[in-house]
Design a protein around this motif. Structure first.
Motif, PDB file in Angstrom:
ATOM      1  N   GLU A   1     -25.691   1.806 -14.508  1.00  0.00           N
ATOM      2  CA  GLU A   1     -24.771   2.787 -13.944  1.00  0.00           C
ATOM      3  C   GLU A   1     -25.004   2.874 -12.436  1.00  0.00           C
ATOM      4  O   GLU A   1     -26.114   3.130 -11.986  1.00  0.00           O
ATOM      5  CB  GLU A   1     -24.986   4.164 -14.579  1.00  0.00           C
ATOM      6  N   ARG A   2     -23.932   2.637 -11.678  1.00  0.00           N
ATOM      7  CA  ARG A   2     -24.014   2.707 -10.233  1.00  0.00           C
ATOM      8  C   ARG A   2     -23.028   3.747  -9.727  1.00  0.00           C
ATOM      9  O   ARG A   2     -21.964   3.978 -10.321  1.00  0.00           O
ATOM     10  CB  ARG A   2     -23.686   1.360  -9.590  1.00  0.00           C
ATOM     11  N   ILE A   3     -23.412   4.404  -8.631  1.00  0.00           N
ATOM     12  CA  ILE A   3     -22.536   5.404  -8.024  1.00  0.00           C
ATOM     13  C   ILE A   3     -21.748   4.713  -6.916  1.00  0.00           C
ATOM     14  O   ILE A   3     -22.331   4.154  -5.974  1.00  0.00           O
ATOM     15  CB  ILE A   3     -23.345   6.578  -7.446  1.00  0.00           C
ATOM     16  N   MET A   4     -20.404   4.721  -7.053  1.00  0.00           N
ATOM     17  CA  MET A   4     -19.543   4.005  -6.122  1.00  0.00           C
ATOM     18  C   MET A   4     -18.599   4.990  -5.429  1.00  0.00           C
ATOM     19  O   MET A   4     -18.115   5.936  -6.041  1.00  0.00           O
ATOM     20  CB  MET A   4     -18.716   2.935  -6.851  1.00  0.00           C
ATOM     21  N   VAL A   5     -18.348   4.714  -4.150  1.00  0.00           N
ATOM     22  CA  VAL A   5     -17.328   5.442  -3.390  1.00  0.00           C
ATOM     23  C   VAL A   5     -16.194   4.455  -3.144  1.00  0.00           C
ATOM     24  O   VAL A   5     -16.382   3.417  -2.476  1.00  0.00           O
ATOM     25  CB  VAL A   5     -17.884   5.983  -2.061  1.00  0.00           C
ATOM     26  N   THR A   6     -15.002   4.747  -3.707  1.00  0.00           N
ATOM     27  CA  THR A   6     -13.903   3.782  -3.713  1.00  0.00           C
ATOM     28  C   THR A   6     -12.736   4.274  -2.878  1.00  0.00           C
ATOM     29  O   THR A   6     -12.357   5.453  -2.939  1.00  0.00           O
ATOM     30  CB  THR A   6     -13.421   3.516  -5.153  1.00  0.00           C
ATOM     31  N   THR A   7     -12.153   3.334  -2.119  1.00  0.00           N
ATOM     32  CA  THR A   7     -10.918   3.573  -1.373  1.00  0.00           C
ATOM     33  C   THR A   7      -9.909   2.485  -1.757  1.00  0.00           C
ATOM     34  O   THR A   7     -10.243   1.289  -1.754  1.00  0.00           O
ATOM     35  CB  THR A   7     -11.175   3.544   0.145  1.00  0.00           C
ATOM     36  N   LYS A   8      -8.661   2.900  -2.106  1.00  0.00           N
ATOM     37  CA  LYS A   8      -7.585   1.963  -2.437  1.00  0.00           C
ATOM     38  C   LYS A   8      -6.353   2.324  -1.623  1.00  0.00           C
ATOM     39  O   LYS A   8      -5.978   3.502  -1.552  1.00  0.00           O
ATOM     40  CB  LYS A   8      -7.246   2.014  -3.928  1.00  0.00           C
ATOM     41  N   VAL A   9      -5.737   1.298  -1.027  1.00  0.00           N
ATOM     42  CA  VAL A   9      -4.510   1.524  -0.242  1.00  0.00           C
ATOM     43  C   VAL A   9      -3.468   0.488  -0.643  1.00  0.00           C
ATOM     44  O   VAL A   9      -3.812  -0.668  -0.991  1.00  0.00           O
ATOM     45  CB  VAL A   9      -4.787   1.441   1.282  1.00  0.00           C
ATOM     46  N   PRO A  10      -2.176   0.860  -0.616  1.00  0.00           N
ATOM     47  CA  PRO A  10      -1.117  -0.110  -0.973  1.00  0.00           C
ATOM     48  C   PRO A  10      -0.840  -1.061   0.185  1.00  0.00           C
ATOM     49  O   PRO A  10      -0.951  -0.679   1.354  1.00  0.00           O
ATOM     50  CB  PRO A  10       0.078   0.785  -1.261  1.00  0.00           C
ATOM     51  N   LEU A  11      -0.465  -2.298  -0.137  1.00  0.00           N
ATOM     52  CA  LEU A  11      -0.008  -3.268   0.848  1.00  0.00           C
ATOM     53  C   LEU A  11       1.512  -3.388   0.717  1.00  0.00           C
ATOM     54  O   LEU A  11       2.053  -3.449  -0.402  1.00  0.00           O
ATOM     55  CB  LEU A  11      -0.658  -4.631   0.613  1.00  0.00           C
ATOM     56  N   VAL A  12       2.216  -3.430   1.833  1.00  0.00           N
ATOM     57  CA  VAL A  12       3.691  -3.506   1.807  1.00  0.00           C
ATOM     58  C   VAL A  12       4.128  -4.765   2.544  1.00  0.00           C
ATOM     59  O   VAL A  12       3.457  -5.240   3.475  1.00  0.00           O
ATOM     60  CB  VAL A  12       4.310  -2.244   2.455  1.00  0.00           C
ATOM     61  N   ASP A  13       5.292  -5.289   2.113  1.00  0.00           N
ATOM     62  CA  ASP A  13       5.841  -6.478   2.771  1.00  0.00           C
ATOM     63  C   ASP A  13       6.758  -6.061   3.902  1.00  0.00           C
ATOM     64  O   ASP A  13       6.855  -4.879   4.255  1.00  0.00           O
ATOM     65  CB  ASP A  13       6.557  -7.364   1.753  1.00  0.00           C
ATOM     66  N   GLU A  14       7.467  -7.083   4.457  1.00  0.00           N
ATOM     67  CA  GLU A  14       8.324  -6.790   5.608  1.00  0.00           C
ATOM     68  C   GLU A  14       9.455  -5.850   5.244  1.00  0.00           C
ATOM     69  O   GLU A  14       9.961  -5.113   6.088  1.00  0.00           O
ATOM     70  CB  GLU A  14       8.878  -8.098   6.161  1.00  0.00           C
ATOM     71  N   ALA A  15       9.805  -5.858   3.990  1.00  0.00           N
ATOM     72  CA  ALA A  15      10.897  -4.972   3.538  1.00  0.00           C
ATOM     73  C   ALA A  15      10.391  -3.585   3.188  1.00  0.00           C
ATOM     74  O   ALA A  15      11.165  -2.713   2.786  1.00  0.00           O
ATOM     75  CB  ALA A  15      11.595  -5.590   2.339  1.00  0.00           C
ATOM     76  N   GLY A  16       9.103  -3.378   3.303  1.00  0.00           N
ATOM     77  CA  GLY A  16       8.538  -2.076   2.988  1.00  0.00           C
ATOM     78  C   GLY A  16       8.232  -1.886   1.521  1.00  0.00           C
ATOM     79  O   GLY A  16       7.919  -0.756   1.090  1.00  0.00           O
ATOM     80  N   GLU A  17       8.298  -2.950   0.772  1.00  0.00           N
ATOM     81  CA  GLU A  17       8.022  -2.868  -0.651  1.00  0.00           C
ATOM     82  C   GLU A  17       6.528  -3.058  -0.900  1.00  0.00           C
ATOM     83  O   GLU A  17       5.866  -3.880  -0.278  1.00  0.00           O
ATOM     84  CB  GLU A  17       8.796  -3.964  -1.401  1.00  0.00           C
ATOM     85  N   ARG A  18       6.007  -2.215  -1.832  1.00  0.00           N
ATOM     86  CA  ARG A  18       4.583  -2.308  -2.181  1.00  0.00           C
ATOM     87  C   ARG A  18       4.394  -3.467  -3.143  1.00  0.00           C
ATOM     88  O   ARG A  18       4.941  -3.458  -4.254  1.00  0.00           O
ATOM     89  CB  ARG A  18       4.096  -0.989  -2.797  1.00  0.00           C
ATOM     90  N   TYR A  19       3.618  -4.424  -2.704  1.00  0.00           N
ATOM     91  CA  TYR A  19       3.460  -5.615  -3.523  1.00  0.00           C
ATOM     92  C   TYR A  19       2.022  -5.831  -4.003  1.00  0.00           C
ATOM     93  O   TYR A  19       1.786  -6.687  -4.862  1.00  0.00           O
ATOM     94  CB  TYR A  19       3.922  -6.854  -2.750  1.00  0.00           C
ATOM     95  N   ALA A  20       1.083  -5.117  -3.423  1.00  0.00           N
ATOM     96  CA  ALA A  20      -0.329  -5.295  -3.842  1.00  0.00           C
ATOM     97  C   ALA A  20      -1.143  -4.066  -3.444  1.00  0.00           C
ATOM     98  O   ALA A  20      -0.687  -3.189  -2.701  1.00  0.00           O
ATOM     99  CB  ALA A  20      -0.921  -6.569  -3.219  1.00  0.00           C
ATOM    100  N   ILE A  21      -2.354  -4.035  -3.969  1.00  0.00           N
ATOM    101  CA  ILE A  21      -3.304  -2.972  -3.632  1.00  0.00           C
ATOM    102  C   ILE A  21      -4.588  -3.629  -3.162  1.00  0.00           C
ATOM    103  O   ILE A  21      -5.106  -4.556  -3.806  1.00  0.00           O
ATOM    104  CB  ILE A  21      -3.598  -2.077  -4.855  1.00  0.00           C
ATOM    105  N   VAL A  22      -5.091  -3.166  -2.013  1.00  0.00           N
ATOM    106  CA  VAL A  22      -6.393  -3.623  -1.544  1.00  0.00           C
ATOM    107  C   VAL A  22      -7.390  -2.501  -1.802  1.00  0.00           C
ATOM    108  O   VAL A  22      -7.147  -1.330  -1.498  1.00  0.00           O
ATOM    109  CB  VAL A  22      -6.369  -4.023  -0.048  1.00  0.00           C
ATOM    110  N   GLY A  23      -8.498  -2.871  -2.393  1.00  0.00           N
ATOM    111  CA  GLY A  23      -9.523  -1.871  -2.719  1.00  0.00           C
ATOM    112  C   GLY A  23     -10.875  -2.240  -2.143  1.00  0.00           C
ATOM    113  O   GLY A  23     -11.195  -3.425  -1.992  1.00  0.00           O
ATOM    114  N   MET A  24     -11.635  -1.208  -1.809  1.00  0.00           N
ATOM    115  CA  MET A  24     -12.996  -1.423  -1.305  1.00  0.00           C
ATOM    116  C   MET A  24     -13.893  -0.346  -1.901  1.00  0.00           C
ATOM    117  O   MET A  24     -13.604   0.852  -1.795  1.00  0.00           O
ATOM    118  CB  MET A  24     -13.035  -1.349   0.222  1.00  0.00           C
ATOM    119  N   SER A  25     -14.963  -0.786  -2.556  1.00  0.00           N
ATOM    120  CA  SER A  25     -15.911   0.143  -3.184  1.00  0.00           C
ATOM    121  C   SER A  25     -17.297  -0.080  -2.591  1.00  0.00           C
ATOM    122  O   SER A  25     -17.724  -1.235  -2.438  1.00  0.00           O
ATOM    123  CB  SER A  25     -15.956  -0.072  -4.699  1.00  0.00           C
ATOM    124  N   ARG A  26     -17.943   1.020  -2.273  1.00  0.00           N
ATOM    125  CA  ARG A  26     -19.296   0.943  -1.687  1.00  0.00           C
ATOM    126  C   ARG A  26     -20.310   1.523  -2.668  1.00  0.00           C
ATOM    127  O   ARG A  26     -20.135   2.638  -3.175  1.00  0.00           O
ATOM    128  CB  ARG A  26     -19.344   1.708  -0.374  1.00  0.00           C
TER     129      ARG A  26
END
Length: 565
Positions: free
Chosen positions: A136-161
């Motif tokens: 069991e590990r204690i993680m601090v996670t941040t997730k943000v959406p990625l958008v294309d040129e049309a402003g559409e959300r096509y992916a999520i980038v996540g980073m956990s520490r």
């Protein structure tokens, strides 16, 4: 290829067979395009991709990118290791369900869908995650959406520490602080911490209890907001001393409390930061009021014991001296009785010889006269012995001591004038009466006057001074037996005789009241004057004190208890 300009270039070439009408290959047909710029761009993109890949792989944080379906598009080495995968590329196209328990995978999937739907980022969410090893590990996670040129959300980038170590360290620190606080709060001593400006940073429960304040009402305030100025000045002065010296000190401080001032033993010490600079003053103060009282009581008891021991020693010496004086008294009485009658017979015989001797026999007459003087001196000695050994029945009456002193001085006038001694009188006008035998006291005073005259062989000044007051203490002299009669606080009347003679040698003081001891020349005095004087004073329950004066000469003081009204 090498262009005609001599430059190297990348060329995209397409070649096709060239056929006749019958379909036979009769040659080739080719088209070449210069793609140097495209190749350069591809190489630049490849370098940037490699740099980016190296960058994310060097991070200890878990970095990943997912598409709408939850499939991994990018995974760094740290996240792959957390998932138990050696090669990050092996995770591409797969989802959380391939690596984590279904409950966790569903939780991650729910977070991702919410971000795709709302477009809102997930910032610094802390939670427990289980790695591939089951830890069991204690993680601090941040997730943000990625958008294309049309402003559409096509992916999520996540980073956990992974903050497990930090949280465990913080928890250990908090636990340590709680333990220290428990110790501090349960200590009977007053414990506190102040910054260099004197404001409180920390206090314990004993501090709150003694001064009826809550911790929140103390922290941030200085001593001047809590104590009276005098106490606050003292506390601040000691704090500044710690800051200036840079060392711990121990001081006693008076601290006001409900039942009055208490004495505290305060240990104050500097508190330093990692750079070694003093940023606070710590203090541990222990109430030693009872201890101080006990020490004072023990000191008083010790003084009393020492005084009692000294009194006992003096009493023993007095008993020895008293016994010696009584023995001498009995001996003196016997000697006086045995010698008195033969002296009378010798005197009568000298008178007969003197009458029979003719006036012309000068030598015989001188011899008889010298013998008469010897007999008279022997009679004086006998009289002194009788006075010394007699019971001295006193006739006590209330007297004005000034008048008694004046009578004694009148009797001593001839001796003083003969010795060229100037007499100075300093009488007090408010003397209470004393109950004495005036004749006996005059005898004592006359003896003191004559002793003073004998001491000032070349003239001088004799001051007679009377005074009254309350006894602050009783001086004990060898042979004195008056302590039970004159006590501290009694009203007294005293007469001082102060002469300007050479004083008494220190080795003689212990013997000045002994019978037959004298420092005078042979034939001057009998050595019984002060012994008889002391006995007369003892019979009056008074004190006779003889000391050398700092300015020279002797002070003889006769002290009596004032008569009651």
């Amino acid at each position: 290829e090498i262009l005609t300009t001599g430059e190297e270039a990348w060329v995209l070439t397409t070649k096709m067979p060239f056929r006749s009408r019958r379909g036979d290959i009769i040659g080739t047909f080719g088209i070449s395009n210069d793609v140097s710029e495209l190749v350069s761009t591809q190489k630049a993109l490849e370098r940037e991709r490699n740099i980016l890949r190296a960058l994310i792989d060097s991070f200890p944080d878990h970095i990943y990118i997912k598409d709408h379906a939850g499939a991994f598009m990018v995974v760094n080495r740290a996240f792959a290791a957390f998932a138990g995968v050696e090669d990050p590329y092996a995770m591409l196209g797969k989802t959380d369900f391939d690596y984590f328990p279904s409950d966790l995978a569903k939780e991650y999937q729910g977070e991702d869908l919410e971000i795709f739907e709302t477009g809102e980022s997930l910032l610094n969410r802390e939670g427990q995650r289980r790695n591939a090893k089951g830890e069991e590990r204690i993680m601090v996670t941040t997730k943000v959406p990625l958008v294309d040129e049309a402003g559409e959300r096509y992916a999520i980038v996540g980073m956990s520490r992974d903050v497990t170590e930090q949280r465990l360290a913080r928890e250990a620190l908090l636990q340590s602080e709680r333990q220290i606080q428990h110790i501090v709060d349960n200590s009977p001593a007053v414990i506190y911490l102040k910054n260099v400006d004197g404001s409180y940073l920390l206090v314990n429960r004993q501090f709150e209890k003694l001064f009826h304040l809550k911790r929140k009402d103390i922290v941030g305030k200085d001593d001047y907001a809590i104590f009276e100025r005098e106490a606050a000045d003292m506390f601040r002065e000691n704090d500044i001393l710690v800051i200036e010296e840079g060392e711990a000190i121990q001081v006693e401080e008076l601290v006001p409390q409900d039942d009055g001032n208490h004495t505290y033993l305060s240990a104050k010490f500097p508190v330093r930061n990692l750079a070694g600079d003093i940023y606070a003053i710590g203090g541990v103060a222990t109430d030693i009021t009872d201890r101080k009282r006990h020490e004072q009581a023990l000191s008083r008891l010790n003084d009393e014991l020492m005084e009692a021991n000294e009194n006992l020693r003096n009493a023993q010496e007095q008993l020895i001296q008293a016994e010696k004086m009584e023995s001498i008294g009995r001996l003196a009485a016997g000697v006086a009785h045995e010698v008195k009658n033969p002296l009378a017979m010798i005197g009568m015989g000298l008178e007969i010889v003197a009458r029979r001797a003719g006036e012309d026999d000068k030598r015989l007459g001188d011899a008889v006269e010298r013998m008469r003087r010897g007999v008279e001196r022997a009679k004086d000695i006998i009289k002194g012995l009788v006075d010394f050994s007699s019971a001295h029945q006193l006739k006590l009456e209330k007297q004005d001591l000034n008048a008694v002193v004046e009578e004694a001085l009148a009797l001593a006038r001839w001796q003083l004038q003969s010795a060229n001694v100037e007499l100075v009188r300093e009488y007090s006008d408010d003397l209470p009466p004393v109950e004495v035998d005036s004749t006996k006291v005059e005898q004592v005073l006359l003896n003191l006057c004559i002793n003073a005259a004998h001491a000032m062989e070349e003239g001088g000044t004799l001051t007679a001074r009377t005074r009254t007051g309350k006894l602050k203490g009783v001086e004990r002299q060898e042979g004195a037996r008056t302590e039970r009669h004159l006590r501290k606080g009694d009203r007294y009347v005293a007469v001082d005789f102060l002469d300007t003679g050479p004083g008494i040698e220190e080795e003689s003081f212990a013997k000045i009241f002994d019978p037959f001891f004298t420092t005078k020349a042979t034939g001057v005095g009998t050595g019984l004057g002060l012994s008889v004087a002391r006995k007369i004073v003892d019979l009056h329950h008074g004190m006779l004190e003889i000391v050398n004066r700092d300015s020279g000469g002797v002070r003889a003081t006769l002290t009596f208890k004032a008569a009651s009204d």
